[in-house]
Write a protein that holds these residues in place. Structure first.
Motif, short mmCIF file in Angstrom:
data_model
loop_
_atom_site.label_atom_id
_atom_site.label_comp_id
_atom_site.label_asym_id
_atom_site.label_seq_id
_atom_site.Cartn_x
_atom_site.Cartn_y
_atom_site.Cartn_z
N ALA A 199 -54.97 57.77 -19.21
CA ALA A 199 -54.64 57.90 -20.64
C ALA A 199 -55.87 58.17 -21.49
O ALA A 199 -55.81 58.95 -22.44
CB ALA A 199 -53.92 56.64 -21.12
N ILE A 200 -57.01 57.55 -21.15
CA ILE A 200 -58.19 57.72 -21.99
C ILE A 200 -58.86 59.07 -21.80
O ILE A 200 -59.81 59.39 -22.52
CB ILE A 200 -59.21 56.58 -21.78
N THR A 201 -58.38 59.88 -20.85
CA THR A 201 -58.89 61.25 -20.75
C THR A 201 -58.15 62.19 -21.69
O THR A 201 -58.51 63.36 -21.80
CB THR A 201 -58.75 61.78 -19.31
N VAL A 236 -50.66 67.48 -12.95
CA VAL A 236 -51.29 66.17 -13.07
C VAL A 236 -50.62 65.35 -14.17
O VAL A 236 -50.21 64.23 -13.96
CB VAL A 236 -52.79 66.32 -13.34
N VAL A 237 -50.50 65.90 -15.34
CA VAL A 237 -49.77 65.24 -16.42
C VAL A 237 -48.75 66.25 -16.90
O VAL A 237 -49.09 67.35 -17.32
CB VAL A 237 -50.69 64.82 -17.57
N GLY A 255 -42.80 54.10 -13.51
CA GLY A 255 -42.23 55.43 -13.64
C GLY A 255 -43.03 56.20 -14.67
O GLY A 255 -44.26 56.17 -14.66
N ASP A 256 -42.34 56.88 -15.56
CA ASP A 256 -43.04 57.65 -16.59
C ASP A 256 -43.57 56.73 -17.68
O ASP A 256 -43.02 55.66 -17.95
CB ASP A 256 -42.12 58.69 -17.19
N VAL A 257 -44.64 57.17 -18.32
CA VAL A 257 -45.27 56.42 -19.41
C VAL A 257 -45.25 57.29 -20.66
O VAL A 257 -45.73 58.42 -20.65
CB VAL A 257 -46.72 56.06 -19.05
N GLN A 258 -44.67 56.75 -21.72
CA GLN A 258 -44.66 57.44 -23.01
C GLN A 258 -45.70 56.78 -23.92
O GLN A 258 -45.71 55.56 -24.07
CB GLN A 258 -43.28 57.34 -23.68
N ILE A 259 -46.56 57.59 -24.50
CA ILE A 259 -47.58 57.10 -25.42
C ILE A 259 -47.32 57.72 -26.79
O ILE A 259 -47.30 58.95 -26.92
CB ILE A 259 -49.00 57.43 -24.94
N TYR A 260 -47.13 56.87 -27.79
CA TYR A 260 -46.91 57.32 -29.16
C TYR A 260 -48.15 56.98 -29.97
O TYR A 260 -48.44 55.82 -30.24
CB TYR A 260 -45.69 56.65 -29.78
N LYS A 261 -48.90 58.01 -30.37
CA LYS A 261 -50.12 57.78 -31.14
C LYS A 261 -50.04 58.41 -32.53
O LYS A 261 -50.95 58.23 -33.34
CB LYS A 261 -51.33 58.33 -30.39
N GLY A 262 -48.97 59.17 -32.78
CA GLY A 262 -48.79 59.78 -34.10
C GLY A 262 -47.62 59.13 -34.80
O GLY A 262 -47.72 58.03 -35.35
N ASN A 263 -46.48 59.81 -34.75
CA ASN A 263 -45.28 59.25 -35.35
C ASN A 263 -44.62 58.29 -34.36
O ASN A 263 -44.12 58.70 -33.32
CB ASN A 263 -44.30 60.37 -35.73
N VAL A 269 -47.24 62.61 -29.31
CA VAL A 269 -46.51 61.98 -28.20
C VAL A 269 -47.02 62.56 -26.88
O VAL A 269 -47.12 63.77 -26.73
CB VAL A 269 -44.99 62.21 -28.32
N VAL A 270 -47.36 61.67 -25.94
CA VAL A 270 -47.87 62.09 -24.64
C VAL A 270 -47.05 61.42 -23.56
O VAL A 270 -46.71 60.23 -23.67
CB VAL A 270 -49.35 61.70 -24.47
N GLN A 271 -46.71 62.16 -22.52
CA GLN A 271 -46.02 61.60 -21.37
C GLN A 271 -46.89 61.78 -20.14
O GLN A 271 -47.40 62.86 -19.88
CB GLN A 271 -44.66 62.27 -21.15
N ILE A 272 -47.07 60.69 -19.37
CA ILE A 272 -47.86 60.74 -18.14
C ILE A 272 -46.91 60.64 -16.96
O ILE A 272 -46.11 59.70 -16.87
CB ILE A 272 -48.89 59.61 -18.09
N LYS A 273 -46.98 61.61 -16.05
CA LYS A 273 -46.22 61.57 -14.81
C LYS A 273 -47.02 60.74 -13.80
O LYS A 273 -48.01 61.20 -13.24
CB LYS A 273 -45.97 62.98 -14.28
N VAL A 274 -46.59 59.52 -13.57
CA VAL A 274 -47.37 58.60 -12.78
C VAL A 274 -47.56 59.08 -11.34
O VAL A 274 -48.62 58.89 -10.74
CB VAL A 274 -46.70 57.20 -12.79
N LYS A 275 -46.53 59.72 -10.79
CA LYS A 275 -46.62 60.12 -9.38
C LYS A 275 -47.68 61.19 -9.13
O LYS A 275 -48.05 61.43 -7.98
CB LYS A 275 -45.27 60.62 -8.89
N ASP A 276 -48.19 61.81 -10.20
CA ASP A 276 -49.17 62.88 -10.03
C ASP A 276 -50.61 62.44 -10.26
O ASP A 276 -51.52 63.25 -10.13
CB ASP A 276 -48.84 64.05 -10.95
#
Length: 921
Positions: free
Chosen positions: A286-288, A246-247, A340-348, A262-269
């Protein structure tokens, strides 16, 4: 093959001799083949060449040499080839491909102690290191192809060589991002970037390189490294149904990457995740995840690690999206079929990003297929979505087109309820992306995007808002180590209110903000130990804070708030510094600067007093482009990773950030009518410092992943508002706001399973977010100057996202969400003053609304997996809020017959079943 047996004999014989300078020769040739030139030398000077004819180039050569040593002639002749040569004393010349023939072994070759040292990965030598092509015996029947890279240099003593290339889909020729390039048995690897490009430093000699990517067959190649070179991979799709992820992140990335949060979400899943009205929604997924929450169901905006919703930088193909939501946040404005892919930076946060305090959502749209026409169509209960990929030049350029719209207006007009037939709720978004490969070193990408919403809940007001953006990115490869990008982006956001009431007070209200950015971003792989990112950026803000105009014969007076303009810029440099296999650091510095620009009239207030009308002392005028006020400062980005074991790492980070733009809203959540305020003389930029540390562990060949991360953040100059603040069309907005301190802290736990029939993740966050508005003046003090919970403070947040594969075509999915109720200010009493009754309220945010929880279920049905058919289909049957929980969105208070009563509002208080269908061709 020419005289093969003699070649083998001479190779062994050569170990006994050393090369000596030979006689000088004279030779001229014009448009002759390689083999003809060698035969001319043989005939004229009695030399004998030993080679494999297939090695020789078929191109025609020209040259003129008078009294040149044979070595000089051959050096020039072989310069741009993969061929080396060795001259025996009896005028016999052995030609080799890639490798060099040595006439002696390295010093200490047969010394046992020295041999053991040579096996150490960290050993360095100044001596020449010959490359030995050793065969590895294997009982496997699968044959591994062998590739030779580069030309061996006799005088080289380099420890590593750089191999680079592009990974593509064999059928479509499309570059494949996020493909894992793994060096077997050496615990090292890289992944391809969005352009399918990779670069890796490898030791000379034999390396076994594997490729892994979801949906494609794994490959293994035996690569013999002699020098720097290029190696491309063409991957074939794996049509067998894979286990659902899923992710997903790259293999081992969660433990190898030095960055925290750092979180990456695989959109196709995300198609397997049941969401409201069956809509695939990147931002709802993302909010999960731990550390990311929202103020309530159906609300726009996100709160990341205790930050306000305006503290998140949301980028689509390098351009900013100000409001990424449709219809108050029920739907996302990001098309899931083009992303495509989504990169989320919430730390560094990487040094290249700035301008926001809490996080960066870096969303990249897919490149169009340049080989074959393809597309995807989705039909849901309230929206339809179409995406097309159109090749324009075979293998070079393509156009991605996407469009999504709702037909909710048609549904509302079809209902029998008269009060709803005059309502309106519509939205659409369209996107176009053009990608063009100019040559092997240059490619161009252009993206255009528009989203628009219109809604009318009452019969007198029509609300409209829209996002617009366009971005251009030119990527250039200077060499195997140095690549760069030039980015030009423009973004805009506007909203409009058309009021048409019964009284003579009709009006049009409008607001607009626009920004243009130019950015140069460079990447330089200096060595295996140092990888640098550096660049410069500049951004121009142009904002129209608000205009109201009468409609028809309205009595409303026209008013326009003066424009605001500002310039924001930055320079940045970072180094991914690898000390050894266990320890790695990312060290970065970003220096940002900001200037508020004229034309403007700034209100001046007396120092040492609250900013109110009572302390106003005059105005100061600034002409066009004159600097009103400047702010600047360094932003440090520091993170590190230490391997406790090969699959267990410890990470830590620190970063500080500046934000020069503020949201003006006295709502708990982002509203379409929120406006923005640029920092100026009276309003300072926001600042934040964040510390984080975490443990990351993988189990069972990366099937299970667990991470535990904690953070602590302090903020300054956070904007809040006085009670009863009037924010729209206010020329004295600084008198309505307060700036104070913030602090937040928390612990985030993520447990994820990415393989097998059952997969998904569990996320839990314990977090607190507080604000303090303190001053020596009572009118600027809230809650006696003590910290109080922020509107979005939710201590406990738990999510479970699971998918169970019944068969290759059928699966069931479930989501469960629990959150602590958000803070609220309650009336706690009443008092009478001068004959009038007044309500007495509690301290700000002293109480909480009821807790929130929700369960969603879905059944997913894949079409059959035949390769040769027109389209591949997918059905999703889901029920949102299966338990029918009447979760409160907000609580407000009214006076009814002299009594104060609390009223609870909800968004989705009953189960909502939906069916969606999409097919891909």
């Amino acid at each position: 093959m020419k005289r093969l047996l003699a070649l083998l004999f001479l190779f062994n014989l050569s170990l006994a001799f050393s090369q000596e300078r030979t006689e000088k020769i004279s030779i001229s040739y014009d448009n002759k083949s390689f083999e003809d030139i060698l035969k001319t030398i043989e005939h004229k000077y009695d030399y004998s060449f030993y080679y494999v004819a297939e090695w020789l180039s078929e191109s025609l050569l020209s040259g003129d040499y008078i009294d040149f040593a044979i070595e000089d002639v051959l050096d020039t002749l072989f310069k741009n080839t993969l061929l080396n040569y060795y001259i025996l004393p009896d005028k016999k010349i052995v030609v080799t491909q890639n490798s060099v023939i040595y006439n002696k072994l390295p010093e200490g070759f047969f010394d046992t102690e020295r041999t053991l040292v040579l096996e150490n990965e960290d050993y360095e030598s100044d001596n020449v290191n010959p490359i030995f092509n050793t065969e590895e015996k294997s009982n496997k029947e699968i044959k591994v192809p062998t590739v030779r890279i580069g030309k061996e240099n006799r005088n080289s003593n380099r420890k590593f060589f750089t191999i680079s290339g592009v990974v593509k889909d064999t059928k479509s020729g499309k570059a494949l991002p996020n493909v894992a390039i793994i060096v077997k048995g050496r615990n090292t690897g890289v992944s391809t970037n969005l352009n399918g490009y990779y670069e890796i430093d490898l030791r000379p000699g034999v390396n076994f390189i594997q490729t892994r990517n979801l949906g494609y067959k794994d490959t293994e190649t035996r690569v013999i490294i002699y020098n720097n070179g290029r190696l491309n991979f063409d991957l074939n799709e794996e049509y067998e149904q894979l286990d659902v992820v899923v992710v997903n992140v790259n293999k081992d990335r969660n433990i190898k990457d030095a960055n925290t949060g750092v979180v990456q979400i695989k959109v196709k899943d995300i198609k397997y995740i049941p969401l409201v009205l069956g809509e695939r929604d990147i931002l709802k997924v993302a909010i999960t995840l731990p550390g990311i929450s929202t103020a309530g169901e159906g609300s726009a905006g996100f709160n990341v690690r205790g930050g306000k919703a305006d503290q998140n930088l949301i980028l689509m193909d390098d351009a900013v999206i100000y409001n990424p939501a449709h219809f108050f946040g029920i739907f996302s404005a990001i098309n899931p079929f083009t992303a495509g892919d989504v990169q989320i930076y919430k730390g560094n946060i990487p040094a290249e990003f700035g301008g926001r305090l809490s996080s960066v959502f870096d969303i990249k749209n897919r490149d169009a297929n340049t080989e074959n026409f393809s597309g995807e169509v989705s039909i849901g209960p309230v929206t339809g979505n179409v995406v097309l990929e159109i090749p324009l030049a075979q293998g070079k350029s393509g156009l991605l087109l996407g469009g999504r719209a709702t037909y909710s207006n048609w549904i509302l007009r079809s209902l029998d309820e008269p009060s709803l037939q005059k309502s309106e709720a519509s939205f659409y978004d369209v996107i176009a992306k053009y990608n063009h490969k100019i040559d092997n070193n240059n490619n161009l990408k252009i993206t255009g995007y528009l989203s628009s919403d219109a809604f009318k809940i009452t019969s007198d007001s029509l609300y409209k808002y829209s996002n617009k953006l366009v971005s251009l990115r030119w990527n250039h490869k200077f060499n195997n180590k140095h690549i760069g990008s030039v980015i030009i982006a423009n973004s805009g956001y506007d909203f409009n209110i058309e009021f048409d009431g019964d009284a003579n007070d009709d009006f049009d209200f409008g607001y607009d903000i626009n920004e243009t950015e130019v950015k140069l971003k460079m990447k330089y792989n200096f060595s295996s130990a140092h990888k640098f990112d550096y660049g410069i950026s500049g951004k121009l803000f142009d904002m129209k804070p608000g205009t109201i105009e009468p409609r028809g014969d309205s009595d409303i007076q026209a008013l326009t708030i003066p424009k605001e303009r500002a310039l924001e810029g930055a320079v940045f440099l970072s180094d991914q510094f690898t000390i050894n296999d266990q320890l790695q650091f990312n060290v970065g510095i970003r220096y940002s600067f900001y200037a508020a620009l004229g034309e403007s009239t700034q209100r001046i207030y007396e120092d040492g007093l609250p900013i109110t009308d009572a302390s106003f002392i005059g105005t100061e005028d600034f002409g066009p482009n004159k600097v009103i006020e400047t702010y600047s400062g360094p932003e440090v980005r520091l993170s590190g990773r230490y391997f406790i074991s090969p699959d267990f790492s410890l990470k830590g980070s620190y970063n500080n950030t500046f934000q020069y733009i503020h949201t003006l809203s006295n709502n708990t959540t982002i509203s379409p009518t929120d406006t923005y305020k640029l920092s100026d003389i009276n309003i300072k930029p926001q600042e934040a410092n964040q510390y984080s540390m975490g443990l990351y562990k993988n189990f069972d060949d990366d099937t299970y992943e667990i991470s535990l991360e904690g953070y602590y953040k302090r903020s300054e100059n956070i904007l809040d508002f006085r009670v009863g603040a009037d924010l729209l069309l206010n020329e004295r907005i600084e008198t309505e706001v307060l700036q104070g301190e913030g602090k937040s802290y928390g612990v985030e736990l993520l447990v994820r399973k990415s393989k097998g029939k059952l997969n998904g993740w569990l996320g839990y966050t314990y977090s607190r977010a507080f604000l303090k508005l303190d001053s020596e003046f009572p009118e600027d003090r809230v809650n006696n100057g003590d910290y109080f919970p922020a509107n979005f403070d939710k201590p406990h947040d738990f999510s479970a996202v699971t998918n169970y594969k019944l068969t290759k075509r059928f699966s069931v999915s479930a989501n469960f969400v629990y959150q602590t109720g958000r803070p609220v200010t309650y009336p706690v009493g009443a008092f009478v003053l001068d004959g009038a009754e007044y309500v007495l309220y509690s301290d700000r945010n002293q109480f909480r609304i009821p807790d929130y929880y929700r369960l969603d279920l879905s059944i997913n049905i894949e079409g059959n997996h035949k390769i040769k058919k027109f389209a591949h289909s997918f059905w999703n049957i889901s029920v949102y809020n299966v338990l029918g929980r009447n979760n409160p969105y907000s609580v407000f208070f009214v006076t009814d017959e002299g009594q104060i009563k609390a009223i609870q509002s909800s968004i989705f208080s009953v189960p909502i079943p939906t069916i969606t269908y999409n097919f891909k061709f």
